[in-house]
Motif scaffolding. Structure first.
Motif, short mmCIF file in Angstrom:
data_model
loop_
_atom_site.label_atom_id
_atom_site.label_comp_id
_atom_site.label_asym_id
_atom_site.label_seq_id
_atom_site.Cartn_x
_atom_site.Cartn_y
_atom_site.Cartn_z
N LYS A 574 19.41 -16.54 52.16
CA LYS A 574 18.72 -16.06 50.92
C LYS A 574 19.14 -14.55 50.80
O LYS A 574 19.41 -13.62 51.79
CB LYS A 574 17.25 -15.90 51.08
N MET A 575 19.64 -14.28 49.61
CA MET A 575 19.98 -12.85 49.23
C MET A 575 19.21 -12.24 48.12
O MET A 575 18.74 -12.76 47.11
CB MET A 575 21.47 -12.86 48.50
N ARG A 576 18.52 -11.15 48.81
CA ARG A 576 17.83 -10.36 47.74
C ARG A 576 18.23 -8.69 47.52
O ARG A 576 18.27 -8.12 48.74
CB ARG A 576 16.31 -10.18 48.23
N LEU A 577 18.72 -8.50 46.65
CA LEU A 577 19.54 -7.22 46.44
C LEU A 577 18.68 -6.25 45.55
O LEU A 577 18.24 -6.46 44.57
CB LEU A 577 20.73 -7.38 45.59
N GLU A 578 18.21 -5.26 46.35
CA GLU A 578 17.23 -4.45 45.71
C GLU A 578 17.90 -3.20 45.12
O GLU A 578 18.56 -2.29 45.99
CB GLU A 578 16.00 -4.05 46.62
N ILE A 579 17.98 -2.67 43.86
CA ILE A 579 18.70 -1.54 43.60
C ILE A 579 17.58 -0.56 42.94
O ILE A 579 16.88 -1.10 41.91
CB ILE A 579 19.37 -1.99 42.13
N PRO A 580 17.38 0.79 43.55
CA PRO A 580 16.45 1.63 43.08
C PRO A 580 16.93 2.13 41.64
O PRO A 580 18.45 2.38 41.32
CB PRO A 580 16.52 2.88 43.91
N ILE A 581 16.11 1.98 40.75
CA ILE A 581 16.30 2.69 39.26
C ILE A 581 15.22 3.76 38.95
O ILE A 581 14.17 3.88 39.64
CB ILE A 581 15.98 1.37 38.16
N SER A 582 15.57 4.50 37.89
CA SER A 582 14.47 5.30 37.29
C SER A 582 14.67 5.44 35.66
O SER A 582 15.65 5.06 35.14
CB SER A 582 14.75 6.63 38.04
N GLY A 583 13.64 6.07 35.40
CA GLY A 583 13.54 6.12 33.82
C GLY A 583 12.28 5.97 33.30
O GLY A 583 11.33 5.53 33.82
N GLU A 584 11.95 6.89 32.24
CA GLU A 584 10.65 7.22 31.75
C GLU A 584 10.77 6.92 29.91
O GLU A 584 11.52 8.01 29.54
CB GLU A 584 9.89 8.35 32.17
N PRO A 585 10.44 6.10 29.14
CA PRO A 585 9.44 5.07 29.79
C PRO A 585 10.33 4.16 30.73
O PRO A 585 11.50 3.88 30.47
CB PRO A 585 8.91 4.25 28.50
N ALA A 586 9.66 3.15 31.18
CA ALA A 586 10.32 2.25 32.20
C ALA A 586 11.44 1.58 31.38
O ALA A 586 10.99 0.92 30.40
CB ALA A 586 9.11 1.19 32.69
N PRO A 587 12.53 1.56 32.08
CA PRO A 587 13.50 0.97 30.96
C PRO A 587 13.61 -0.67 31.24
O PRO A 587 12.99 -1.32 32.18
CB PRO A 587 14.99 1.42 31.93
N LYS A 588 14.00 -1.23 30.18
CA LYS A 588 14.15 -2.68 30.08
C LYS A 588 15.52 -3.13 30.72
O LYS A 588 16.69 -2.47 30.68
CB LYS A 588 14.34 -3.04 28.63
N VAL A 589 15.38 -3.83 31.69
CA VAL A 589 16.39 -4.15 32.79
C VAL A 589 16.81 -5.39 32.50
O VAL A 589 16.25 -6.64 32.17
CB VAL A 589 15.80 -4.19 34.05
N VAL A 590 18.40 -5.74 32.38
CA VAL A 590 19.24 -7.01 31.97
C VAL A 590 20.26 -7.13 33.12
O VAL A 590 20.96 -6.31 33.41
CB VAL A 590 19.45 -7.08 30.58
N TRP A 591 20.06 -8.27 33.90
CA TRP A 591 21.18 -8.63 35.00
C TRP A 591 22.01 -9.64 34.14
O TRP A 591 21.38 -10.63 33.50
CB TRP A 591 20.52 -9.29 36.17
N MET A 592 23.14 -9.45 34.24
CA MET A 592 24.22 -10.54 33.59
C MET A 592 25.15 -10.66 34.67
O MET A 592 25.87 -10.01 35.56
CB MET A 592 24.97 -9.81 32.45
N LYS A 593 25.66 -12.21 34.51
CA LYS A 593 26.82 -12.44 35.33
C LYS A 593 28.03 -13.09 34.31
O LYS A 593 27.54 -14.28 33.62
CB LYS A 593 26.59 -13.61 36.40
N GLY A 594 29.04 -12.33 34.02
CA GLY A 594 29.97 -12.54 32.73
C GLY A 594 29.05 -12.41 31.57
O GLY A 594 28.37 -11.24 31.23
N GLU A 595 28.91 -13.35 30.71
CA GLU A 595 28.29 -13.62 29.60
C GLU A 595 26.91 -14.10 29.72
O GLU A 595 25.91 -14.28 28.72
CB GLU A 595 28.99 -14.27 28.46
N ARG A 596 26.42 -14.48 31.00
CA ARG A 596 25.19 -15.28 31.11
C ARG A 596 24.25 -14.18 31.64
O ARG A 596 24.66 -13.43 32.55
CB ARG A 596 25.48 -16.37 32.18
N VAL A 597 22.98 -14.29 30.91
CA VAL A 597 21.75 -13.45 31.41
C VAL A 597 21.00 -14.02 32.49
O VAL A 597 20.48 -15.32 32.20
CB VAL A 597 21.07 -13.13 30.17
N ILE A 598 20.69 -13.29 33.49
CA ILE A 598 19.77 -13.84 34.40
C ILE A 598 18.32 -13.64 34.21
O ILE A 598 17.99 -12.54 33.97
CB ILE A 598 20.37 -13.25 35.86
N LEU A 599 17.66 -14.53 34.09
CA LEU A 599 16.22 -14.38 33.53
C LEU A 599 15.35 -14.28 35.10
O LEU A 599 15.78 -14.74 35.84
CB LEU A 599 15.75 -15.80 33.11
#
Length: 1183
Positions: A574-599
């Protein structure tokens, strides 16, 4: 506040006695002179009040009695001062005895206190205490004591009862203590104590028990003697009387505890009543009275009678000898010596003594001031804040001392006080320079002969807002300023953020200048966002604004220690990759692999986003997960991206089936290809196994890894068939075995093939055929190898890379016009046979065949496709040599950027990935072989959805019918309009329903509509592609009229969502691994939003960088970074809002990490194990 008593005075204004030490050094018992008259009847003894009675006409028959009492025998309530009594001179009437005893001010809890009382033996008495309950949330605790330590709650019974009642109308608690059939030993000091939370109040009172009987005897000395005789029966065996007489007052309690005396005050009271045997003086026939009293400005005579008139006599005032003067006059009358003091003032209020030889007697003189009366009282005042107030009154005497009070509390008039007091003659003035709301109240002035009061009402000036606060949006780190202007300008105020008071500090500056109020923050932070409110002091109005601090999104990869942003994971984990982020207001986050969006709702692969981090989770990693992942953050302040490469390492694929090209008598030569996928880690080598064909047991040939892809197994039995297989090895492990090789037998090669002939020749190919060898042998025949070379050359090239079983083969990609030689070899497990060659060279040249286009049947008519669909047309043709193919559209060359064309030897393919309407037209195809040409034409039509109809109007409304009309759409979608769809919607619900479909005309009458409703209509156009994307709606509505109908709109009340904090998911006891991040989670529901605080072992966790706290939609999370055993303990989460608070807690235990052996068992690569062990050592060194 009541004025403190003056020197030598008790709180109720009675003079205090002076006690001189006895000759043996112990203090003398004070002498009291009581004037007692017999009561008028027998019931006088049953009186319950200790207050002295006013003088009667029988005062002339009073008799004097001197009684010795110890220092602490007389309670304050009966004589006015504890431990002291006083007597009047012969010339003064007992005026002070007629005055009622002054009651101390009520406490903060007790509204009515129990008072001292007297009861006869066998009688009943009740003591009452009352407490007001308006400001109390629960019933106060009341205890009754006798003496200092005896709690009467354990003594209730036949003679003592405690009762509690509560009046709901007046909100008053009443506590009563009933003493039934009192006995003599019930007399003494009692105390009532009241407790409520942090408040405490107490009250002491006395109970005196008297014997019941007839008229009182005039001989009080004998009465005391009888009572003394009666009490002797209760005296202990030890002579406690003598011990108490000779002891100091501070030793009384110690003696009572030593000899078990419970009624100490009763013994002391009886001891005071024992008559004192006076020693007869040798120098004085009559001494001075214990005390004298005189009015201010009057004259007093102090008289002593000497036994020897010749003795020297000296008078003293406070220890200083008095000299004759007009104020002090010495007179001699026989044996009497008289000191006359004229015009007495307060300076004459002192202790006086006279010395005759070695003897001395003393007394005290009390100067009584005349009461000061108020001639002009205070007047009420009504004004506004910041105005000057003066309260004036006049008294009868200039410079007379007065006391100013506010709401019953004395007003301080010191240097730092807001109040100033002026005295000009008989006029006294209280000045308040800058009045405020707190100055509202009842002011009074008190003099010794009267008082006056007046009410002062301070009102606020009307508040005017010249400039209100404005909503502000500011970037993180930029300065923030909030500005407002109000009138009046000198009104202070307070700033609040989200209901919390803001205090100025190094970062926050609050300025008030005249009407301007300003709040400035040099560097804004995310915590500065919220609702800001400015509240002018004393006003109900407030100014509000919203401040939103925005911060561009950021991705923090620097702290993850990833080399080149590459993450390596072993497949299957199992792989869980945690990336610290910041931003105000809370940013909208999108993960993509190539052209495919990870939901976020994915099963195996999903993305999760929290307040300050986002994570990518893969439940079971697979090889296909390898690749570049893109992280995109967006908010209103900007956008940020980051790329992360994920590398999945695994055991390699099994190698391809090994081949055995050369076979010997007891050996063979095997070759193979490396695995197509090395598992993400380099191939370290191979293992080889072999077995006999009839056996199922595989034997490993090599124990050391083979680095190359060839090997020669030896020591095989000739004539026995064998099979071999391979294992590939990398750092992760050993692959699955390859497919076994073809069985081979160590035998000899076959004879050469026979009857080799040429079957066909073209410009680039030659087709040959042959027959099998005459002698094959026991090894059998594996296949044939075809080779060729140019005429005059010995460079033979293999035409087929793999052996073929057929006896016919086509050699391709030959150069036209050249001559080649061809040979064929028969190959078996032992090797290749002797080759069979062609007899002569073969010329590579083909005969010309005219071209012919064979258009498919479906392309002979118009070819139709929708916009966005792919167009893929294949047109076959004939011709030799290979024809040249050209395409044109409407007579113009085709742009390869829009239309792709691919030609082969026998067909041509036209491909359009996304068809557009511009691709419609006629396409011409031309095929040419030298001078021979053939052509064909294709008609392609690209269609799309039509546009909506033009203006839809309501032509007429009658009854239950509506007439509509419209115009055809401007855009028909490159296809004919086939019909229209008409829909209707009620104006109340605006839900659309279809009235008619596939309607061909441009006008229609809609029938059967509901009377009383109001309708809108819309029309869709339709072609062979479908309905138009949008519809044209009528601008106006059609109302089906019916008289006498009226709609009633229901009214609804808003729901109250306020709620105190409540944890819907508590914290759970958790085990953590040392060096690995641990999180604690719980969920809370509250409105308004609760403030969440985390604590460890009841201590609030501050800005410790090892902890991260965040909350999202009520889910509270505490992250502990790389915990150690020291981080174990009890963790508490507390949520607070205006309606209440709640908290949950859990226990965290941190255990040690994995050992080297455990990591090896889990299949972790060596470089990752080394990195983990190094980080563990660093953590231990830091501890």
């Amino acid at each position: 506040m009541p004025e403190p008593p003056k020197k030598d005075e008790t709180p109720n204004g009675q003079p205090e006695e002076s006690v001189a030490p006895d000759s043996n050094g112990s203090p003398l018992l004070p002498v009291i002179s009581l004037e007692v008259s017999p009561p008028p009847d027998d019931n006088a003894l049953a009186a319950t009040s200790l207050l002295p009675s006013p003088p009667t006409e029988e005062a002339n028959s009073l008799k004097k009695l001197s009684i010795e009492l110890p220092n602490d025998s007389v309670p304050v309530t009966s004589t006015g001062r504890k431990d002291s009594v006083w007597s009047l001179g012969e010339s003064q009437p007992p005026e002070e005895l007629d005055k009622p005893i002054e009651t101390p001010p009520l406490s903060t809890l007790l509204t009515e206190r129990p008072v001292s009382g007297m009861v006869t033996v066998g009688g009943d008495i009740t003591f009452v205490a009352k407490v007001e309950a308006k400001d109390l949330l629960r019933k106060p605790t009341v205890k009754w004591f006798k003496g200092k330590w005896m709690d009467l709650a354990s003594k209730t019974g036949k003679h003592l009862q405690l009762k509690e009642t509560f009046d709901r109308n007046t909100k008053v608690h009443t506590f009563e203590m009933h003493i039934i059939k009192a006995k003599e030993n019930y007399a003494g000091n009692y105390r009532c104590e009241v407790n409520y939370k942090d408040k405490f109040d107490s009250c002491a009172f006395d109970l005196e028990v008297k014997e019941a009987g007839g008229s009182q005897s005039i001989d009080i000395r004998s009465a005391f003697k009888r009572r003394e005789h009666k009490q002797q029966d209760d005296t202990p065996e030890v002579d406690v009387w003598e011990i108490l007489k000779n002891a100091r007052p501070d030793q009384y309690e110690k003696i009572a505890f030593m000899y078990g005396i419970t009624d100490l005050r009763g013994l002391l009271r009886r001891m005071k009543k024992i008559p004192k045997e006076e020693k007869k003086s040798e120098a004085f026939a009559k001494k001075l009275e214990p005390a004298y009293q005189v009015d201010k400005g009057g004259k007093i005579r102090l008289v002593v009678d000497l036994t020897d008139p010749t003795v020297d006599l000296k008078w003293y005032k406070n220890g200083q000898e008095i000299r004759p003067s007009p104020k002090y006059i010495f007179e001699h009358k026989g044996t009497q010596r008289i000191l006359v003091i004229n015009n007495c003032s307060q300076n004459d209020d002192a202790a006086y003594s006279v010395a005759a030889g070695d003897e001395k007697c003393s007394t005290e003189l009390f100067v009584k001031e005349l009461p000061i009366k108020i001639t002009k009282g205070l007047e009420p005042v009504v004004t506004t804040v910041n105005e000057k107030i003066e309260l004036e009154c006049e008294v009868t005497e200039e410079g007379a001392p007065v006391k100013w009070m506010k709401n019953g509390v004395e007003i301080p008039t010191g240097v730092r006080s807001r109040y100033r007091v002026k005295c000009e003659g008989t006029k006294h003035t209280l000045v308040i320079d800058d009045a405020s709301l707190e100055d509202t109240g009842t002011y009074s002035i008190m003099a010794s002969g009267g008082s006056s009061e007046a009410h002062v009402q301070i009102d606020l000036k009307p508040l005017k807002i010249h400039q209100d606060l404005q909503d502000t949006k500011v970037m993180l780190g930029k300065p923030l300023k909030l500005h407002c202007e109000i009138y009046p300008g000198n009104v202070p105020g307070r700033w609040y953020r989200n209901g919390q008071l803001i205090q100025p500090n190094d970062r926050i500056n609050i300025v008030h200048k005249n009407r301007v109020h300003e709040l400035s923050i040099e560097t804004s932070s995310l915590h500065d966002s919220g609702d800001y409110t400015f509240v002018p002091e004393g006003y109900s109005q407030s100014l509000s604004a919203k401040v939103h601090v925005i911060d561009p999104p950021r991705v923090h990869l620097e702290g993850l220690n990833f080399v080149d942003n590459t993450v390596t994971v072993v497949a299957g984990n199992k792989m869980r990759l945690e990336i610290p982020i910041s931003g105000e207001p809370a940013p909208k986050v999108v993960w993509m692999k190539g052209e495919r969006v990870i939901l976020e709702s994915g099963n195996r692969v999903r993305a999760e986003t929290y307040v300050d981090q986002t994570s990518l989770t893969i439940e079971i990693t697979e090889r296909e997960d390898t690749g570049n992942y893109k992280l995109v953050l967006q908010n209103e302040a900007g956008e940020a991206t980051a790329c992360i490469k994920l590398k999945i390492v695994d055991i390699p694929d099994s190698p391809d089936t090994p081949s055995v090209p050369v076979i010997g008598g007891d050996w063979c030569q095997m070759t193979w290809e490396a695995p197509k996928y090395d598992g993400g880690s380099p191939i370290l080598g191979y293992y080889i196994e072999r077995k006999k064909k009839q056996s199922s047991r595989w034997m490993r040939i090599n124990f050391d890894l083979i680095k190359e892809t060839t090997y020669e197994p030896k020591k095989m039995i000739e004539g026995v068939p064998y099979e071999v297989r391979l294992f590939a090895v990398n750092a992760i492990g050993v692959s699955k075995p390859s497919e076994p090789s073809k069985p081979f037998t160590p035998l000899a090669v076959t004879s050469e093939p026979t009857m080799l002939v040429v079957d066909d020749v073209t410009d680039t190919t030659v087709t040959i055929k042959w027959r099998p060898p005459e002698t094959i042998g026991a090894a059998g025949l594996d296949g044939y190898l075809v080779e060729y070379c140019l005429e005059g050359s010995d460079d033979w090239k293999a035409a087929n890379t793999e052996l073929i079983d057929k006896t016919r083969y086509t050699i391709k990609d030959l150069t036209p016009g050249t001559k080649v030689l061809i040979r064929v070899k028969a190959v078996n497990a032992a090797g290749a046979s002797v080759p069979r060659n062609t007899q002569h060279a073969i010329l590579i040249k083909e005969v010309i065949e005219p071209p012919k286009i064979r258009v498919p049947r479906h392309l002979k008519q118009t070819y139709t496709k929708r916009v966005g669909e792919a167009v893929n047309l294949v047109v076959p043709f004939l011709g030799k040599p290979r024809p040249k193919v050209t395409w044109q559209k409407d007579g113009q060359p085709i742009d390869p950027a829009h239309v792709s064309i691919r030609n082969t030897e026998c067909d041509s393919i036209i491909f359009i990935r996304k068809a557009e309407r511009s691709h419609s037209g006629k396409y011409q195809m031309k095929v040419q072989v030298e001078n021979h040409v053939d052509s064909a034409e294709l008609d392609i039509q690209i269609i799309d959805l039509p546009g909506p109809p033009q203006i839809v109007t309501i032509e007429d409304v009658w009854g239950e019918n509506v007439s509509l009309s419209w115009n055809a759409p401007r855009d028909n979608g490159n296809a004919a309009i086939t019909g229209y769809t008409i829909q209707k919607a009620d104006k109340k619900t605006m839900e659309w329903y279809t009235c008619l479909e596939h309607y061909h005309r441009t006008s229609i009458a809609i029938t059967e509509l509901v009377v009383g409703n109001e309708y809108f209509f819309r029309v869709y156009s339709e072609n062979m592609c479908g309905l138009s994307e949008s519809a044209t709606q009528t601008r106006k509505s059609a109302r089906i009229v019916k008289d006498g109908m009226k709609m009633k709109i229901a009214q609804y009340n808003d729901h109250d969502f306020n709620e105190a904090p409540k944890f819907t998911q508590p914290l759970i006891n958790t085990f953590g691994i040392a060096g690995y991040n641990t999180t604690l989670n719980c969920s809370v529901r509250a409105h308004p939003k609760a403030k969440v605080t985390w604590m460890k072992n009841k201590i609030i966790i501050g800005d410790d960088p090892r902890y991260r706290m965040f909350s999202n939609q009520g889910v509270c999370t505490l992250e502990i970074r790389k915990p150690s055993p020291y981080d174990g303990g009890m963790y508490t989460c507390r949520a607070i809002n205006d309606l209440g608070e709640a908290q949950v807690e859990c226990k965290l235990e941190v255990k040690g990490g994995f050992t080297f052996y455990e990591l090896m068992q889990r299949g972790v690569p060596l470089h990752l194990i080394d990195k983990y062990m190094t980080e563990t050592k660093v953590v231990e060194q830091d501890k």
